[in-house]
Design a protein around this motif. Sequence first.
Motif, PDB file in Angstrom:
ATOM      1  N   LEU A  85      11.236  70.844 -38.901  1.00  0.00           N
ATOM      2  CA  LEU A  85      11.007  71.292 -37.530  1.00  0.00           C
ATOM      3  C   LEU A  85      11.502  70.248 -36.524  1.00  0.00           C
ATOM      4  CD1 LEU A  85       7.416  72.782 -37.923  1.00  0.00           C
ATOM      5  CD2 LEU A  85       9.621  73.926 -38.207  1.00  0.00           C
ATOM      6  N   TYR A  86      11.462  68.991 -36.934  1.00  0.00           N
ATOM      7  CA  TYR A  86      12.022  67.929 -36.103  1.00  0.00           C
ATOM      8  C   TYR A  86      13.546  68.050 -36.061  1.00  0.00           C
ATOM      9  CZ  TYR A  86      13.866  63.370 -34.854  1.00  0.00           C
ATOM     10  OH  TYR A  86      14.598  62.368 -34.274  1.00  0.00           O
ATOM     11  N   GLU A  87      14.113  68.278 -37.224  1.00  0.00           N
ATOM     12  CA  GLU A  87      15.577  68.332 -37.320  1.00  0.00           C
ATOM     13  C   GLU A  87      16.168  69.482 -36.524  1.00  0.00           C
ATOM     14  OE1 GLU A  87      15.917  68.318 -41.585  1.00  0.00           O
ATOM     15  OE2 GLU A  87      16.021  66.121 -41.651  1.00  0.00           O
ATOM     16  N   ASP A  88      15.493  70.635 -36.506  1.00  0.00           N
ATOM     17  CA  ASP A  88      16.053  71.764 -35.744  1.00  0.00           C
ATOM     18  C   ASP A  88      15.416  71.912 -34.350  1.00  0.00           C
ATOM     19  OD1 ASP A  88      13.627  73.110 -36.085  1.00  0.00           O
ATOM     20  OD2 ASP A  88      14.419  74.513 -37.559  1.00  0.00           O
ATOM     21  N   LYS A  89      14.542  70.970 -33.982  1.00  0.00           N
ATOM     22  CA  LYS A  89      13.922  70.934 -32.640  1.00  0.00           C
ATOM     23  C   LYS A  89      13.163  72.220 -32.296  1.00  0.00           C
ATOM     24  CE  LYS A  89      15.767  66.929 -31.634  1.00  0.00           C
ATOM     25  NZ  LYS A  89      15.054  65.799 -32.127  1.00  0.00           N
ATOM     26  N   SER A  90      12.636  72.892 -33.300  1.00  0.00           N
ATOM     27  CA  SER A  90      12.005  74.194 -33.064  1.00  0.00           C
ATOM     28  C   SER A  90      10.636  74.116 -32.379  1.00  0.00           C
ATOM     29  CB  SER A  90      11.906  74.980 -34.368  1.00  0.00           C
ATOM     30  OG  SER A  90      11.233  74.235 -35.347  1.00  0.00           O
ATOM     31  N   LEU A  91      10.032  72.933 -32.288  1.00  0.00           N
ATOM     32  CA  LEU A  91       8.746  72.814 -31.593  1.00  0.00           C
ATOM     33  C   LEU A  91       8.910  72.311 -30.165  1.00  0.00           C
ATOM     34  CD1 LEU A  91       6.426  71.297 -34.350  1.00  0.00           C
ATOM     35  CD2 LEU A  91       6.774  73.697 -33.739  1.00  0.00           C
ATOM     36  N   GLU A  92      10.109  71.937 -29.809  1.00  0.00           N
ATOM     37  CA  GLU A  92      10.365  71.365 -28.498  1.00  0.00           C
ATOM     38  C   GLU A  92       9.885  72.297 -27.375  1.00  0.00           C
ATOM     39  OE1 GLU A  92      14.477  70.242 -26.674  1.00  0.00           O
ATOM     40  OE2 GLU A  92      13.870  68.714 -28.146  1.00  0.00           O
ATOM     41  N   GLY A  93       9.132  71.723 -26.429  1.00  0.00           N
ATOM     42  CA  GLY A  93       8.647  72.484 -25.286  1.00  0.00           C
ATOM     43  C   GLY A  93       7.286  73.134 -25.480  1.00  0.00           C
ATOM     44  N   LYS A  94       6.752  73.121 -26.703  1.00  0.00           N
ATOM     45  CA  LYS A  94       5.393  73.635 -26.924  1.00  0.00           C
ATOM     46  C   LYS A  94       4.396  72.579 -26.447  1.00  0.00           C
ATOM     47  CE  LYS A  94       6.580  76.532 -30.885  1.00  0.00           C
ATOM     48  NZ  LYS A  94       6.085  77.830 -30.463  1.00  0.00           N
ATOM     49  N   TYR A  95       3.169  72.985 -26.225  1.00  0.00           N
ATOM     50  CA  TYR A  95       2.134  72.070 -25.763  1.00  0.00           C
ATOM     51  C   TYR A  95       1.345  71.513 -26.934  1.00  0.00           C
ATOM     52  CZ  TYR A  95       3.100  73.126 -20.936  1.00  0.00           C
ATOM     53  OH  TYR A  95       3.718  73.236 -19.719  1.00  0.00           O
ATOM     54  N   PHE A  96       0.701  70.354 -26.691  1.00  0.00           N
ATOM     55  CA  PHE A  96       0.004  69.625 -27.754  1.00  0.00           C
ATOM     56  C   PHE A  96      -1.285  69.019 -27.214  1.00  0.00           C
ATOM     57  CE2 PHE A  96      -0.736  65.415 -29.705  1.00  0.00           C
ATOM     58  CZ  PHE A  96      -1.027  65.833 -30.987  1.00  0.00           C
ATOM     59  N   TYR A  97      -2.347  69.101 -28.039  1.00  0.00           N
ATOM     60  CA  TYR A  97      -3.610  68.448 -27.704  1.00  0.00           C
ATOM     61  C   TYR A  97      -4.251  67.909 -28.986  1.00  0.00           C
ATOM     62  CZ  TYR A  97      -8.246  67.425 -26.041  1.00  0.00           C
ATOM     63  OH  TYR A  97      -9.398  66.772 -25.737  1.00  0.00           O
ATOM     64  N   PRO A  98      -4.569  66.592 -29.018  1.00  0.00           N
ATOM     65  CA  PRO A  98      -5.238  66.008 -30.191  1.00  0.00           C
ATOM     66  C   PRO A  98      -6.733  65.772 -29.950  1.00  0.00           C
ATOM     67  CG  PRO A  98      -4.253  64.270 -28.893  1.00  0.00           C
ATOM     68  CD  PRO A  98      -4.019  65.574 -28.137  1.00  0.00           C
ATOM     69  N   PHE A  99      -7.501  65.786 -31.032  1.00  0.00           N
ATOM     70  CA  PHE A  99      -8.899  65.351 -30.993  1.00  0.00           C
ATOM     71  C   PHE A  99      -9.206  64.712 -32.326  1.00  0.00           C
ATOM     72  CE2 PHE A  99      -8.648  69.805 -32.102  1.00  0.00           C
ATOM     73  CZ  PHE A  99      -9.518  69.988 -33.161  1.00  0.00           C
ATOM     74  N   ALA A 100     -10.157  63.770 -32.343  1.00  0.00           N
ATOM     75  CA  ALA A 100     -10.367  62.985 -33.568  1.00  0.00           C
ATOM     76  C   ALA A 100     -11.824  62.573 -33.730  1.00  0.00           C
ATOM     77  CB  ALA A 100      -9.486  61.739 -33.539  1.00  0.00           C
ATOM     78  N   THR A 101     -12.148  62.229 -34.972  1.00  0.00           N
ATOM     79  CA  THR A 101     -13.438  61.645 -35.307  1.00  0.00           C
ATOM     80  C   THR A 101     -13.206  60.350 -36.074  1.00  0.00           C
ATOM     81  OG1 THR A 101     -13.608  62.810 -37.421  1.00  0.00           O
ATOM     82  CG2 THR A 101     -14.593  63.886 -35.504  1.00  0.00           C
ATOM     83  N   SER A 102     -14.226  59.505 -36.053  1.00  0.00           N
ATOM     84  CA  SER A 102     -14.185  58.252 -36.792  1.00  0.00           C
ATOM     85  C   SER A 102     -15.600  57.849 -37.157  1.00  0.00           C
ATOM     86  CB  SER A 102     -13.553  57.145 -35.949  1.00  0.00           C
ATOM     87  OG  SER A 102     -13.713  55.890 -36.585  1.00  0.00           O
ATOM     88  N   SER A 103     -15.780  57.270 -38.318  1.00  0.00           N
ATOM     89  CA  SER A 103     -17.088  56.728 -38.679  1.00  0.00           C
ATOM     90  C   SER A 103     -17.182  55.258 -38.288  1.00  0.00           C
ATOM     91  CB  SER A 103     -17.349  56.896 -40.178  1.00  0.00           C
ATOM     92  OG  SER A 103     -16.375  56.185 -40.912  1.00  0.00           O
ATOM     93  N   ILE A 104     -16.086  54.704 -37.748  1.00  0.00           N
ATOM     94  CA  ILE A 104     -16.061  53.280 -37.387  1.00  0.00           C
ATOM     95  C   ILE A 104     -16.319  53.081 -35.895  1.00  0.00           C
ATOM     96  CG2 ILE A 104     -14.610  51.208 -37.307  1.00  0.00           C
ATOM     97  CD1 ILE A 104     -13.188  52.301 -39.831  1.00  0.00           C
ATOM     98  N   SER A 105     -15.464  53.699 -35.051  1.00  0.00           N
ATOM     99  CA  SER A 105     -15.605  53.500 -33.607  1.00  0.00           C
ATOM    100  C   SER A 105     -14.747  54.512 -32.862  1.00  0.00           C
ATOM    101  CB  SER A 105     -15.162  52.087 -33.211  1.00  0.00           C
ATOM    102  OG  SER A 105     -13.761  51.941 -33.377  1.00  0.00           O
ATOM    103  N   TYR A 106     -15.022  54.630 -31.570  1.00  0.00           N
ATOM    104  CA  TYR A 106     -14.193  55.496 -30.736  1.00  0.00           C
ATOM    105  C   TYR A 106     -12.761  54.963 -30.684  1.00  0.00           C
ATOM    106  CZ  TYR A 106     -18.541  57.662 -29.281  1.00  0.00           C
ATOM    107  OH  TYR A 106     -19.724  58.329 -29.272  1.00  0.00           O
ATOM    108  N   LYS A 107     -12.617  53.638 -30.663  1.00  0.00           N
ATOM    109  CA  LYS A 107     -11.282  53.015 -30.634  1.00  0.00           C
ATOM    110  C   LYS A 107     -10.497  53.400 -31.878  1.00  0.00           C
ATOM    111  CE  LYS A 107      -8.224  49.543 -29.670  1.00  0.00           C
ATOM    112  NZ  LYS A 107      -7.075  49.988 -30.394  1.00  0.00           N
TER     113      LYS A 107
END
Length: 181
Positions: free
Chosen positions: A101-123
């Motif tokens: 998908l990187y090679e053919d640029k097929s995701l280009e222009g779509k939107y992205f949002y990440p979220f995460a968890t950790s047992s160590i810290s927010y950092k």
Amino acid sequence: MRANIIFHSVSGNLFLIASSIRDALKEDGIDARLYRIEDSDLHLLAAERNDVNEYYEDIFALPLAKNEKLLSADIIMLGIPSVMGMPSAEMKAFLDGTLPLYEDKSLEGKYFYPFATSSISYKDALDAIESVENWAHLMGLISVDYPPYTHKDGTMMPNRPGEAMEIAARRLASTVKSIRL
């Protein structure tokens, strides 16, 4: 508008966060769907740990994330468990599989949002998000203008997401609804 929420959850917290985000998006009229990352060892942990077993069947019932799920989304949301400041090996394997998908640029222009968890810290969770944001940048994705959500798990028993997550999900949904595709 379609939001595909792809996550890897071990203790169930990312499943709960992803579900809250999906529900808030749906309330705002957005087609939001959940997909899980393949984890061939999760059943072993579920047999040993009650916190893993609590949501195992709900997670396992969801369809697997595939590159096609990235292609069918207008907004790609990734739920990342942090392992020493990096995404889990399962999430990393999924992202590594997106090279075509990187090679053919097929995701280009779509939107992205990440979220995460950790047992160590927010950092620690923010560090994992940063590494996935690097992937998103390489793919040509556009970041949703809303701060990444992080959650600190308990080290022995999970610290479950609660009302603060639901408020954040509603605010995120409002931001997503304002995006013009």
